[in-house]
Design an enzyme around this catalytic site. Structure first.
Site, mmCIF file in Angstrom:
data_model
loop_
_atom_site.group_PDB
_atom_site.id
_atom_site.type_symbol
_atom_site.label_atom_id
_atom_site.label_comp_id
_atom_site.label_asym_id
_atom_site.label_seq_id
_atom_site.Cartn_x
_atom_site.Cartn_y
_atom_site.Cartn_z
ATOM 1 N N GLY A 19 0.803 -1.209 0.000
ATOM 2 C CA GLY A 19 0.000 0.000 0.000
ATOM 3 C C GLY A 19 0.836 1.260 0.000
ATOM 4 N N ASP A 20 0.166 2.399 -0.147
ATOM 5 C CA ASP A 20 0.798 3.718 -0.116
ATOM 6 C C ASP A 20 1.773 3.928 -1.266
ATOM 7 O OD1 ASP A 20 -0.414 4.098 2.528
ATOM 8 O OD2 ASP A 20 1.142 2.747 3.248
ATOM 9 N N HIS A 48 -5.630 7.768 -0.072
ATOM 10 C CA HIS A 48 -4.854 8.203 -1.223
ATOM 11 C C HIS A 48 -4.562 9.686 -1.085
ATOM 12 C CE1 HIS A 48 -5.477 4.408 -2.996
ATOM 13 N NE2 HIS A 48 -6.629 4.627 -3.607
ATOM 14 N N ARG A 154 -23.289 -13.129 7.700
ATOM 15 C CA ARG A 154 -24.674 -12.888 7.283
ATOM 16 C C ARG A 154 -25.628 -12.730 8.472
ATOM 17 N NH1 ARG A 154 -24.646 -18.360 4.560
ATOM 18 N NH2 ARG A 154 -23.105 -18.527 6.232
ATOM 19 N N ARG A 319 5.736 5.129 8.463
ATOM 20 C CA ARG A 319 5.819 3.864 7.742
ATOM 21 C C ARG A 319 7.207 3.260 7.896
ATOM 22 N NH1 ARG A 319 3.145 7.061 2.912
ATOM 23 N NH2 ARG A 319 0.962 6.938 3.549
ATOM 24 N N ASP A 347 12.334 10.027 -7.083
ATOM 25 C CA ASP A 347 13.098 11.188 -6.606
ATOM 26 C C ASP A 347 13.585 11.024 -5.175
ATOM 27 O OD1 ASP A 347 10.094 11.456 -6.462
ATOM 28 O OD2 ASP A 347 10.642 13.004 -5.006
#
Length: 445
Positions: A19-20, A48, A154, A319, A347
């Site tokens: 992710g990310d 996002h 359910r 992170r 970058d």
């Protein structure tokens, strides 16, 4: 398995790591070539970040296509919806001048209820206590797992369409609270509003009133759109290595973020999925618990974190950072059958004299290039690295592929050789304009 001919009018954008990766930016760029953007899995645990003309938008439930005029945004029935979060996002976007009109929400999407968030917190706390503080999954606490569990079990789950059906809503909330209240009280109690039947029904009824203009049969709408030849973009939340079936279990999310989840999450057949774009950072990150073979616990890892602004969109948590894991990337490409890679945040690696990529693992004294997603196996793997030349100069202002440093092009070539898929997009900064098409040779426009 190599994918050949595919429908030309549909595209899937899939995260290939934990992710990310920057999926929102690529969705935002590609949305201008499409008529529909569809979110098919996950919930408000996925965030996002999209930067447009220097302005940053943090989206959690809204499809990233909302930032493009003329695009219809869809929240499919594979999503678990937190109405409070969605309504807050809509209000925030409107306040910033973004129109939110062309939004459709599947009547079959499931709702994250207040008791789901209480369950989430209680489970994490209990797991940590039982395993000496290290057993929790590391969820965002947004109630995602318990909401998906109710969906599968359910009987007590509330769907978006139920918000408009008072008798159904009451029956399901009463049943859910009757089952959950004793368990929650047994494990340390819970906020009173999480199991207050009347309060929850009142809240859910207000949600239904505010969301009613957006609720629709999204499956039928998407089938009709494709039949008309309209262009549809599928937006995956979370990422491949967090997939509940194919990720690093049990440290995964509760849904299917891979291309394999598009069918169940939208009601479309596999043949409806055309081009598949895999999104990967030029390095590795992970939030929460679970194995990560290339994690760096040194100055290099901290440098990547600071330069990449690696803090969670949803939680703000720092992170975990490390070198690019090509073993895991190749596995993710195979699972999704991707056609091309968008390599993001290149970058961030500027200034390193050398960069490393993991080409294999060493486990039990043997070397392997096979990725086993079982956390108990992956946790024993040690990375085997190749070292590549770094590049000193900043590249955030580069607008043409021919102006990129040779070391960057060499890095791209190493990724392509290891994964067997072309890298066609490079991101060299957070803004829309800082995205280079390697096919066209210049900035995507």
């Amino acid at each position: 398995m190599t994918r050949t001919e595919a429908p030309p009018n549909t595209t899937a954008v899939i995260g290939l790591q934990w992710g990310d990766e920057g999926k929102g930016k690529i969705v935002d760029l590609l949305a201008r070539e499409h008529d529909w953007v569809v979110r098919y899995n996950g919930g408000a645990n996925a965030g996002h970040s999209v930067v447009v003309n220097g302005e940053r938008f943090a989206l959690h439930l809204m499809p990233s296509g909302v930032l493009c005029k003329g695009v219809t945004s869809v929240i499919g029935h594979g999503v678990v919806l937190d109405p409070s979060q969605l309504l807050s996002e809509i209000a925030s976007l409107r306040k910033r001048g973004v129109e939110v009109r062309s939004l459709l929400i599947s009547s079959g999407a499931h709702i994250v209820m207040p008791y789901h968030k209480a369950e989430d917190a209680a489970r994490e706390s209990l797991l940590a206590e039982q395993r000496g503080g290290s057993g929790s999954i590391g969820t965002t606490g947004r109630g995602i797992g318990p909401a998906y569990a109710d969906k599968v079990q359910r009987g007590t789950a509330v769907r978006v369409g139920d918000l408009l059906r008072p008798a159904v809503l009451r029956a399901r909330v009463e049943a859910a609270v009757a089952l959950k209240r004793p368990v929650l009280e047994r494990h340390g109690g819970t906020p009173a509003d999480a199991t207050d039947v009347e309060g929850i029904i009142d809240l859910a009824t207000r949600w239904g009133q505010e969301l009613e203009p957006f609720i629709a049969d999204t499956r039928g709408a998407l089938h009709s759109a494709i039949d008309r030849g309209e262009r549809v973009l599928f937006e995956g939340a979370n990422a491949t290595l967090l997939d509940v079936d194919h990720g690093t279990y049990p440290f995964v999310t509760s849904s299917s973020p891979t291309a394999l989840g598009i069918g169940p999450g939208t009601g479309l057949p596999p043949a409806a999925i055309g081009r598949v774009v895999g999104i990967a950072k030029a390095y590795q990150t992970r939030v929460g618990a679970g194995p990560m073979p290339t994690e760096l616990l040194d100055a290099d890892g901290e440098r990547i974190r600071e330069r990449g602004r690696e803090f969670g969109t949803t939680t703000g948590r720092p992170r975990r950072c490390g070198w690019l894991d090509l073993v895991a990337l190749r596995y993710a490409a195979e699972v999704n059958g991707i056609d091309e890679i968008a390599l993001m945040l290149v970058d961030v690696l500027a200034g390193f004299k050398e960069v490393r990529v993991c080409r294999a693992y060493r486990i039990d004294g043997r070397e392997t290039d096979r990725f086993d997603p079982d956390a108990s196996v992956l946790g024993r793997c040690e990375p085997v690295y190749d070292t590549l030349p770094g590049f000193a100069q900043e590249i955030t202002g580069v607008t043409e592929a021919g102006s990129l440093p040779e070391a960057v092009l060499g890095y791209v070539a190493a990724v392509e050789a290891a994964v067997g898929v072309p890298v066609r997009i490079l991101s060299v900064g957070p803004d829309r304009s800082q995205t280079i098409s390697l096919d066209a040779g210049g900035v995507l426009s």
